[in-house]
Write an enzyme that holds these catalytic residues in place. Structure first.
Site, mmCIF file in Angstrom:
data_model
loop_
_atom_site.group_PDB
_atom_site.id
_atom_site.type_symbol
_atom_site.label_atom_id
_atom_site.label_comp_id
_atom_site.label_asym_id
_atom_site.label_seq_id
_atom_site.Cartn_x
_atom_site.Cartn_y
_atom_site.Cartn_z
ATOM 1 C CE LYS A 124 3.825 6.048 -23.279
ATOM 2 N NZ LYS A 124 4.870 7.045 -22.997
ATOM 3 C CG ASP A 164 4.219 5.505 -19.533
ATOM 4 O OD1 ASP A 164 4.899 6.438 -19.948
ATOM 5 O OD2 ASP A 164 3.098 5.674 -19.008
HETATM 6 N N1 GLU Z 1 7.414 6.169 -21.239
HETATM 7 C C1 GLU Z 1 8.543 7.054 -21.356
HETATM 8 C C2 GLU Z 1 8.114 8.354 -21.983
HETATM 9 O O1 GLU Z 1 7.005 8.791 -21.775
HETATM 10 C C3 GLU Z 1 9.758 6.405 -21.995
HETATM 11 C C4 GLU Z 1 9.578 5.894 -23.372
HETATM 12 C C5 GLU Z 1 10.772 5.124 -23.914
HETATM 13 O O2 GLU Z 1 11.798 5.029 -23.235
HETATM 14 O O3 GLU Z 1 10.654 4.628 -25.036
HETATM 15 O O4 GLU Z 1 8.838 9.026 -22.670
#
Ligand code: GLU
Length: 444
Positions: A124, A164
């Site tokens: 992240k 996100d």
């Molecule tokens: N932010 C999204 C999640 O919490 C997507 C992450 C992504 O597609 O890599 O899963």
């Protein structure tokens, strides 16, 4: 493993990281029984190696605003675990972003990605920069500056960022453009891209649709369906919008949505036309939900979340810890039967306890919102093959993955009375996959 001892030690080592400790605590409590059946895990100190991120990158991001003033923000990337595949996870741009929040998200992502059946590790990242109130050119300059620092650390087989909170199609476009310019390659290193340059059909829809697919599986275990069900949804971003979209298709009635200023309550339900208005309002004009309340003459409650409104089902799709114990109690008292999380960790630990004690169908985000990152994984496959699948093909695969995640939760989380503990199921299933992969690859 002495769970309490591990948690205490982590709390002492990382004293200012409550969200991270919260996410770790939940998982450790779930996995303790299976962990203790495997002395080889303990001998390899698997637990600390799994809880502490592989790598944390932090950097200064300098950009110039429209007034010509030089601004600085913090940028981060947490590469949490790559035992089962390249690091994968979104970027969050929001004023509240700090290490604790990103570490909790990266930790959760590792487990979520393990559930998707696709080969993706967990990561992240993000910044305390908030796109809210910024012009397009300011957002672009920020994204470019952010990427000048990040690009050397990512790549299609090493680390694949996505969106996100605060990072949608616009931001991914700017980030990917700069990445491409610096890396001089075009292999699709970010997901959530536009359709014209390697994005996948159904990626925008995936988290919301996936959550509704998961919810349908949960309801089916009690021979229930969505027809006529009253649903409270929070948030008004990408996840919330496509949750409402799918709920309308399923004949449910969505009565609430929210943003950080307040929530709307529409007793007639949000229909297709109203949803189109919301999508235009949020995605094109970057407007606020009070504008919906004014346009349709419905109730707007400033500074509150929608959980006091009577509903059959709650789908929190805004942010972490948005359902407190008090909210959970209200939902239960109002007759709510299911909670399926679109956001990451939206329910506090006490709220989860209340849902589970009351016998609600409760799905933690790492299971129910995994559709988003799943279609990101499908986007990576399409980029690698230099092909594009149809919307039907992607949606089929998404449905299969959500069914598979539900089945994994049942396999690992079925209680003696035959009901499913989705928290235990998701945590144990994901943990076993990551743990086996780590064990096979040696002490690293
Ligand atoms: N932010 C999204 C999640 O919490 C997507 C992450 C992504 O597609 O890599 O899963």
């Amino acid at each position: 493993m002495k769970t309490e001892q591990v948690i205490e030690q982590l709390s002492m080592r990382f004293p200012n990281e409550p969200e991270y400790i919260q996410a770790v605590t939940e998982v450790l409590h779930s996995i303790e029984p299976v962990y203790n059946q495997h002395p080889e895990f303990e001998a390899a100190n698997l637990i600390e190696r799994l809880c502490i991120p592989d790598r944390i990158l932090s950097f200064r991001v300098t950009w110039t605003d429209d007034k010509g003033q030089v601004q600085t923000n913090m940028g981060y990337r947490i590469q949490h675990n790559n035992a089962i595949g390249p690091y994968k996870g979104g970027l969050r741009f929001h004023a509240s972003v700090n290490l604790s929040i990103l570490k909790f998200l990266a930790f959760e992502q590792t487990f979520k990605n393990a559930l998707t059946t696709l080969p993706m590790g967990g990561a992240k990242g993000g910044s305390d920069f908030s796109p809210r109130g910024k012009s397009n050119t300011e957002v672009m300059r920020f994204c470019q500056a952010f990427m000048t620092e990040l690009w050397r650390n990512i790549g299609p087989d090493t680390d694949v960022p996505a969106g996100d909170i605060g990072v949608g199609g616009r931001e991914v476009g700017f980030l990917y453009g700069m990445y491409k310019k610096l890396a001089r390659e075009n292999t699709g290193t970010l997901t959530g891209k536009g359709l014209e340059f390697g994005g996948s059909l159904i990626r925008p829809e995936a988290t919301g649709y996936g959550n509704v697919y998961f919810l349908k599986h949960m309801l089916a275990t009690r021979s229930l369906d969505l027809k006529g069900k009253v649903v409270a949804v929070s948030g008004a971003g990408n996840v919330a919008q496509y949750t409402v979209d799918k709920l309308i298709q399923e004949g449910a009635k969505v009565v609430t949505l929210s943003d950080s200023d307040g929530y709307i309550y529409d007793p007639d339900g949000i229909d297709r036309e109203k949803l189109d208005y919301i999508m235009e309002l949020k995605n094109l004009y970057r407007g606020r939900m009070w504008e919906y309340a004014e346009k349709y003459g419905v109730k707007y409650v400033a500074g509150a979340r929608p959980w006091s409104e009577k509903c059959d089902i709650a789908m929190p799709s805004a942010t972490q810890n948005e359902i407190t114990a008090e909210d959970a109690q209200t939902l239960v008292s109002n007759g709510c039967i299911a909670v399926s999380e679109g956001a990451n960790m939206p329910s506090t630990p006490d709220a989860i306890k209340i849902f589970q004690t009351a016998g609600l169908l409760y799905a933690p985000g790492k299971a129910s919102n995994a559709g988003g990152v799943s279609v990101s994984g499908l986007e990576m496959s399409q980029n690698a093959m230099k092909r594009a699948w149809s919307a039907e093909e992607v949606d089929q695969q998404l449905q299969r993955i959500m069914a598979d995640i539900h089945a994994q939760c049942q396999k690992y989380g079925t209680r003696p009375d035959g009901t499913t503990d989705y928290v235990a199921g998701a945590n144990i299933s994901a943990f076993m996959k990551v743990a086996r992969a780590m064990m096979a690859q040696g002490i690293l």
